[in-house]
Design a protein around this motif. Structure first.
Motif, PDB file in Angstrom:
ATOM      1  N   TRP A  91       0.818  -1.208   0.000  1.00 49.38           N
ATOM      2  CA  TRP A  91       0.000   0.000   0.000  1.00 49.38           C
ATOM      3  C   TRP A  91       0.846   1.249   0.000  1.00 49.38           C
ATOM      4  CZ3 TRP A  91      -3.179  -0.323   5.183  1.00 49.38           C
ATOM      5  CH2 TRP A  91      -2.334  -0.257   6.273  1.00 49.38           C
ATOM      6  N   LEU A  92       0.201   2.374  -0.245  1.00 52.11           N
ATOM      7  CA  LEU A  92       0.852   3.669  -0.371  1.00 52.11           C
ATOM      8  C   LEU A  92       1.523   4.071   0.942  1.00 52.11           C
ATOM      9  CD1 LEU A  92       0.824   5.728  -2.776  1.00 52.11           C
ATOM     10  CD2 LEU A  92      -1.004   6.891  -1.590  1.00 52.11           C
ATOM     11  N   PRO A  93       2.781   4.508   0.923  1.00 52.44           N
ATOM     12  CA  PRO A  93       3.445   4.956   2.151  1.00 52.44           C
ATOM     13  C   PRO A  93       2.755   6.177   2.766  1.00 52.44           C
ATOM     14  CG  PRO A  93       5.055   4.551   0.420  1.00 52.44           C
ATOM     15  CD  PRO A  93       3.699   4.495  -0.223  1.00 52.44           C
ATOM     16  N   ASN A  94       2.797   6.261   4.088  1.00 55.01           N
ATOM     17  CA  ASN A  94       2.275   7.430   4.798  1.00 55.01           C
ATOM     18  C   ASN A  94       3.104   8.653   4.425  1.00 55.01           C
ATOM     19  OD1 ASN A  94       0.485   5.736   6.078  1.00 55.01           O
ATOM     20  ND2 ASN A  94       1.329   6.013   8.114  1.00 55.01           N
ATOM     21  N   GLY A  95       2.477   9.797   4.492  1.00 61.71           N
ATOM     22  CA  GLY A  95       3.196  11.039   4.228  1.00 61.71           C
ATOM     23  C   GLY A  95       2.349  12.015   3.448  1.00 61.71           C
ATOM     24  N   ASN A  96       2.984  13.089   3.047  1.00 58.58           N
ATOM     25  CA  ASN A  96       2.333  14.173   2.341  1.00 58.58           C
ATOM     26  C   ASN A  96       2.775  14.121   0.881  1.00 58.58           C
ATOM     27  OD1 ASN A  96       0.615  16.380   2.407  1.00 58.58           O
ATOM     28  ND2 ASN A  96       2.250  17.829   2.858  1.00 58.58           N
ATOM     29  N   TRP A  97       1.923  13.594   0.018  1.00 56.53           N
ATOM     30  CA  TRP A  97       2.226  13.403  -1.397  1.00 56.53           C
ATOM     31  C   TRP A  97       1.775  14.629  -2.195  1.00 56.53           C
ATOM     32  CZ3 TRP A  97       3.941   8.660  -3.672  1.00 56.53           C
ATOM     33  CH2 TRP A  97       4.103   7.608  -2.771  1.00 56.53           C
ATOM     34  N   GLU A 182     -16.134  26.017  -7.312  1.00 59.44           N
ATOM     35  CA  GLU A 182     -15.373  27.191  -6.882  1.00 59.44           C
ATOM     36  C   GLU A 182     -15.168  27.244  -5.369  1.00 59.44           C
ATOM     37  OE1 GLU A 182     -15.779  32.007  -7.108  1.00 59.44           O
ATOM     38  OE2 GLU A 182     -16.597  30.826  -8.759  1.00 59.44           O
ATOM     39  N   GLU A 183     -16.190  26.857  -4.589  1.00 58.22           N
ATOM     40  CA  GLU A 183     -16.067  26.961  -3.136  1.00 58.22           C
ATOM     41  C   GLU A 183     -15.193  25.859  -2.528  1.00 58.22           C
ATOM     42  OE1 GLU A 183     -20.031  24.707  -3.623  1.00 58.22           O
ATOM     43  OE2 GLU A 183     -18.851  26.135  -4.758  1.00 58.22           O
ATOM     44  N   ILE A 184     -14.807  24.872  -3.311  1.00 58.60           N
ATOM     45  CA  ILE A 184     -13.939  23.794  -2.812  1.00 58.60           C
ATOM     46  C   ILE A 184     -12.527  23.964  -3.376  1.00 58.60           C
ATOM     47  CG2 ILE A 184     -13.569  21.295  -2.679  1.00 58.60           C
ATOM     48  CD1 ILE A 184     -16.022  22.189  -1.192  1.00 58.60           C
ATOM     49  N   GLY A 185     -12.377  23.827  -4.670  1.00 65.00           N
ATOM     50  CA  GLY A 185     -11.066  23.940  -5.306  1.00 65.00           C
ATOM     51  C   GLY A 185     -10.239  22.673  -5.147  1.00 65.00           C
ATOM     52  N   TRP A 186      -9.159  22.640  -5.862  1.00 60.90           N
ATOM     53  CA  TRP A 186      -8.288  21.459  -5.863  1.00 60.90           C
ATOM     54  C   TRP A 186      -7.265  21.510  -4.731  1.00 60.90           C
ATOM     55  CZ3 TRP A 186      -7.944  16.926  -8.521  1.00 60.90           C
ATOM     56  CH2 TRP A 186      -8.895  16.743  -9.526  1.00 60.90           C
ATOM     57  N   PRO A 187      -7.031  20.372  -4.078  1.00 55.48           N
ATOM     58  CA  PRO A 187      -5.945  20.303  -3.095  1.00 55.48           C
ATOM     59  C   PRO A 187      -4.603  20.261  -3.827  1.00 55.48           C
ATOM     60  CG  PRO A 187      -6.912  18.129  -3.368  1.00 55.48           C
ATOM     61  CD  PRO A 187      -7.728  19.085  -4.211  1.00 55.48           C
ATOM     62  N   THR A 188      -3.554  20.576  -3.122  1.00 55.74           N
ATOM     63  CA  THR A 188      -2.206  20.481  -3.709  1.00 55.74           C
ATOM     64  C   THR A 188      -1.491  19.208  -3.272  1.00 55.74           C
ATOM     65  OG1 THR A 188      -1.254  21.732  -1.863  1.00 55.74           O
ATOM     66  CG2 THR A 188      -1.943  22.987  -3.821  1.00 55.74           C
ATOM     67  N   HIS A 189      -2.040  18.543  -2.224  1.00 55.61           N
ATOM     68  CA  HIS A 189      -1.394  17.356  -1.666  1.00 55.61           C
ATOM     69  C   HIS A 189      -2.421  16.293  -1.277  1.00 55.61           C
ATOM     70  CE1 HIS A 189       1.721  20.402  -1.141  1.00 55.61           C
ATOM     71  NE2 HIS A 189       2.579  19.418  -1.071  1.00 55.61           N
ATOM     72  N   LEU A 190      -1.946  15.084  -1.190  1.00 54.71           N
ATOM     73  CA  LEU A 190      -2.692  13.981  -0.606  1.00 54.71           C
ATOM     74  C   LEU A 190      -1.951  13.590   0.668  1.00 54.71           C
ATOM     75  CD1 LEU A 190      -4.669  11.493  -0.543  1.00 54.71           C
ATOM     76  CD2 LEU A 190      -2.890  10.278  -1.825  1.00 54.71           C
ATOM     77  N   ARG A 191      -2.654  13.609   1.789  1.00 57.88           N
ATOM     78  CA  ARG A 191      -2.063  13.197   3.069  1.00 57.88           C
ATOM     79  C   ARG A 191      -2.460  11.741   3.301  1.00 57.88           C
ATOM     80  NH1 ARG A 191       2.073  14.018   6.099  1.00 57.88           N
ATOM     81  NH2 ARG A 191       1.731  13.503   8.258  1.00 57.88           N
ATOM     82  N   VAL A 192      -1.479  10.857   3.485  1.00 57.10           N
ATOM     83  CA  VAL A 192      -1.731   9.437   3.712  1.00 57.10           C
ATOM     84  C   VAL A 192      -1.423   9.112   5.178  1.00 57.10           C
ATOM     85  CG1 VAL A 192      -1.144   7.075   3.037  1.00 57.10           C
ATOM     86  CG2 VAL A 192      -1.165   8.899   1.318  1.00 57.10           C
ATOM     87  N   VAL A 193      -2.393   8.540   5.877  1.00 56.74           N
ATOM     88  CA  VAL A 193      -2.255   8.193   7.292  1.00 56.74           C
ATOM     89  C   VAL A 193      -2.752   6.774   7.508  1.00 56.74           C
ATOM     90  CG1 VAL A 193      -2.544  10.587   8.060  1.00 56.74           C
ATOM     91  CG2 VAL A 193      -4.544   9.113   7.884  1.00 56.74           C
ATOM     92  N   SER A 194      -2.372   6.204   8.664  1.00 54.46           N
ATOM     93  CA  SER A 194      -2.897   4.879   9.013  1.00 54.46           C
ATOM     94  C   SER A 194      -3.006   4.762  10.524  1.00 54.46           C
ATOM     95  CB  SER A 194      -2.013   3.765   8.468  1.00 54.46           C
ATOM     96  OG  SER A 194      -0.705   3.865   8.951  1.00 54.46           O
TER      97      SER A 194
END
Length: 194
Positions: A91-97, A182-194
């Motif tokens: 699975w995807l490693p934890n962190g800020n992608w 417009e009121e949401i917008g795109w994130p710049t990162h995916l945060r992966v936690v477990s």
């Protein structure tokens, strides 16, 4: 508290912490000035993937705007292998992608259609860099269902992946529509936690 409530609570705490950190101005901190809390309109959109320790293919991908939860989707990562250093199965490693690319018409060899490409990141042991990681589904380039297994969503077994975060086609399309508001917008990162 059931595990679903626990994951939502943990996701809300993570989103709140991320919003607070992103809202603090480095210059103001350096000068010791008080920093006002962010206005809701200024709060960042945060994407959080919370890995399910019991079943990695039944994890959750949540969208927050500031501390407000806007959506949660079932998602999978890996082939039920929790080793984030296992190439093409863990699975995807934890962190800020960091989000590198987002498109509804991706045309890769394996991945097609709605896709969010993530920057490369080392696994937890530092022994392997995970590359070619995406948030994606199974579909044709135009977002339609294909006729082969690789392009057609057949059910819960399709949440398995080679490490990418995988959503069903309906959910990834909903998520793209949400981010395009417009009121949401795109994130710049995916945060992966477990």
């Amino acid at each position: 508290m059931n595990s679903s409530s626990g994951r939502r609570l943990r996701g809300a705490v993570i989103a709140s912490a991320a919003a607070t950190v992103l809202a603090l101005a480095p210059a103001a901190l350096a000068q010791g000035a008080a920093v006002a809390p962010p206005k809701p309109a200024d709060a960042p959109t945060t994407l959080v993937f919370d890995k399910n320790q019991s079943d990695p293919t039944d994890s959750r991908l949540s969208v927050f705007r500031g501390t407000k939860l806007w959506a949660t989707y079932r998602a999978g990562s890996g082939l039920k292998d929790k080793d984030d250093c296992a190439r093409a199965r863990g699975w995807l490693p934890n962190g800020n992608w960091k989000i590198k690319l987002k498109t509804p018409t991706y045309n890769g060899n394996l991945i097609k259609g709605y896709a969010i490409q993530l920057e490369d990141m080392k696994c937890s042991k530092g022994t392997l860099t995970r590359t070619e990681m995406f948030i994606h589904s199974e579909m044709n380039r135009d977002g339609s269902a294909g006729s082969t297994e690789r392009r057609r969503w057949d059910g819960a077994g399709d949440y398995k992946s080679n490490g990418c975060v995988k959503l069903n086609p309906t959910d990834i399309k909903k998520m793209f529509r949400l981010f395009n508001r417009e009121e949401i917008g795109w994130p710049t990162h995916l945060r992966v936690v477990s």
